[in-house]
Design a protein around this motif. Structure first.
Motif, mmCIF file in Angstrom:
data_model
loop_
_atom_site.group_PDB
_atom_site.id
_atom_site.type_symbol
_atom_site.label_atom_id
_atom_site.label_comp_id
_atom_site.label_asym_id
_atom_site.label_seq_id
_atom_site.Cartn_x
_atom_site.Cartn_y
_atom_site.Cartn_z
ATOM 1 N N MET A 28 0.950 -1.210 -0.049
ATOM 2 C CA MET A 28 0.002 0.203 0.204
ATOM 3 C C MET A 28 0.774 1.096 0.018
ATOM 4 N N LYS A 29 0.628 2.175 -1.018
ATOM 5 C CA LYS A 29 1.333 3.333 -0.985
ATOM 6 C C LYS A 29 1.238 4.334 0.381
ATOM 7 N N LEU A 30 1.990 5.178 0.521
ATOM 8 C CA LEU A 30 1.812 6.097 1.595
ATOM 9 C C LEU A 30 0.513 6.942 1.572
ATOM 10 N N TYR A 31 0.256 7.640 0.407
ATOM 11 C CA TYR A 31 -1.009 8.391 0.279
ATOM 12 C C TYR A 31 -2.165 7.473 0.448
ATOM 13 N N GLU A 32 -2.323 6.319 0.201
ATOM 14 C CA GLU A 32 -3.334 5.283 0.415
ATOM 15 C C GLU A 32 -3.463 5.182 1.968
ATOM 16 N N ARG A 33 -2.434 4.906 2.660
ATOM 17 C CA ARG A 33 -2.393 4.718 3.937
ATOM 18 C C ARG A 33 -3.165 6.016 4.742
ATOM 19 N N TYR A 34 -2.583 7.095 4.347
ATOM 20 C CA TYR A 34 -3.188 8.415 5.241
ATOM 21 C C TYR A 34 -4.677 8.490 4.465
ATOM 22 N N ASP A 35 -5.017 8.057 3.341
ATOM 23 C CA ASP A 35 -6.227 8.378 3.001
ATOM 24 C C ASP A 35 -7.300 7.489 3.814
ATOM 25 N N ASN A 36 -6.805 6.285 3.926
ATOM 26 C CA ASN A 36 -7.583 5.039 4.860
ATOM 27 C C ASN A 36 -7.722 5.634 6.135
ATOM 28 N N ILE A 37 -6.698 6.120 6.782
ATOM 29 C CA ILE A 37 -6.660 7.018 8.230
ATOM 30 C C ILE A 37 -7.691 8.022 8.278
ATOM 31 N N TYR A 38 -7.644 8.708 7.093
ATOM 32 C CA TYR A 38 -8.680 9.947 7.272
ATOM 33 C C TYR A 38 -10.179 9.445 6.894
ATOM 34 N N ARG A 39 -10.451 8.330 6.108
ATOM 35 C CA ARG A 39 -11.723 8.083 5.932
ATOM 36 C C ARG A 39 -12.385 7.348 7.196
ATOM 37 N N SER A 40 -11.443 6.563 7.713
ATOM 38 C CA SER A 40 -11.804 5.968 8.869
ATOM 39 C C SER A 40 -12.043 6.837 10.296
ATOM 40 N N ASN A 41 -11.769 8.005 10.155
ATOM 41 C CA ASN A 41 -11.804 9.091 11.346
ATOM 42 C C ASN A 41 -12.610 10.026 10.845
#
Length: 99
Positions: A1-14
């Motif tokens: 998983m790319k870094l921006y995808e990780r941050y996007d996932n964190i953002y969406r889950s919060n």
């Protein structure tokens, strides 16, 4: 998983916590401070079963480990260097190797 995808996932889950302004933001750092330049701290809500199982594991694992409690468990993402107010374009620490 790319870094921006990780941050996007964190953002969406919060997103609900962000919308409800249930996030805490640290004050801006000042020059010379030991704090890291950029960080984001997330405090997840974990099921009670996690805490129950952790209590049981403490007897097996011993006291050499750091144990969190549900009111202080957190995940921290941070930058790679401490805060600096003025960073020039010729700064040695930000130069990238040319390929």
């Amino acid at each position: 998983m790319k870094l921006y995808e990780r941050y996007d996932n964190i953002y969406r889950s919060n997103i609900e916590l962000i919308r409800d302004n249930q996030i805490k933001v640290d004050p801006l750092p000042i020059e010379g401070e030991d704090r890291w330049g950029v960080s984001a701290v997330f405090r997840p809500t974990l099921p009670l079963e996690v805490w129950r199982d952790l209590e049981q594991l403490k007897t097996v694992l011993g006291q050499q480990h750091a144990y969190y409690h549900e009111n202080n468990v957190h995940i921290t993402f941070r930058s790679l260097e401490a805060y600096r107010d003025n960073i020039g374009s010729s700064d040695e620490l930000i130069k990238l190797p040319m390929s």
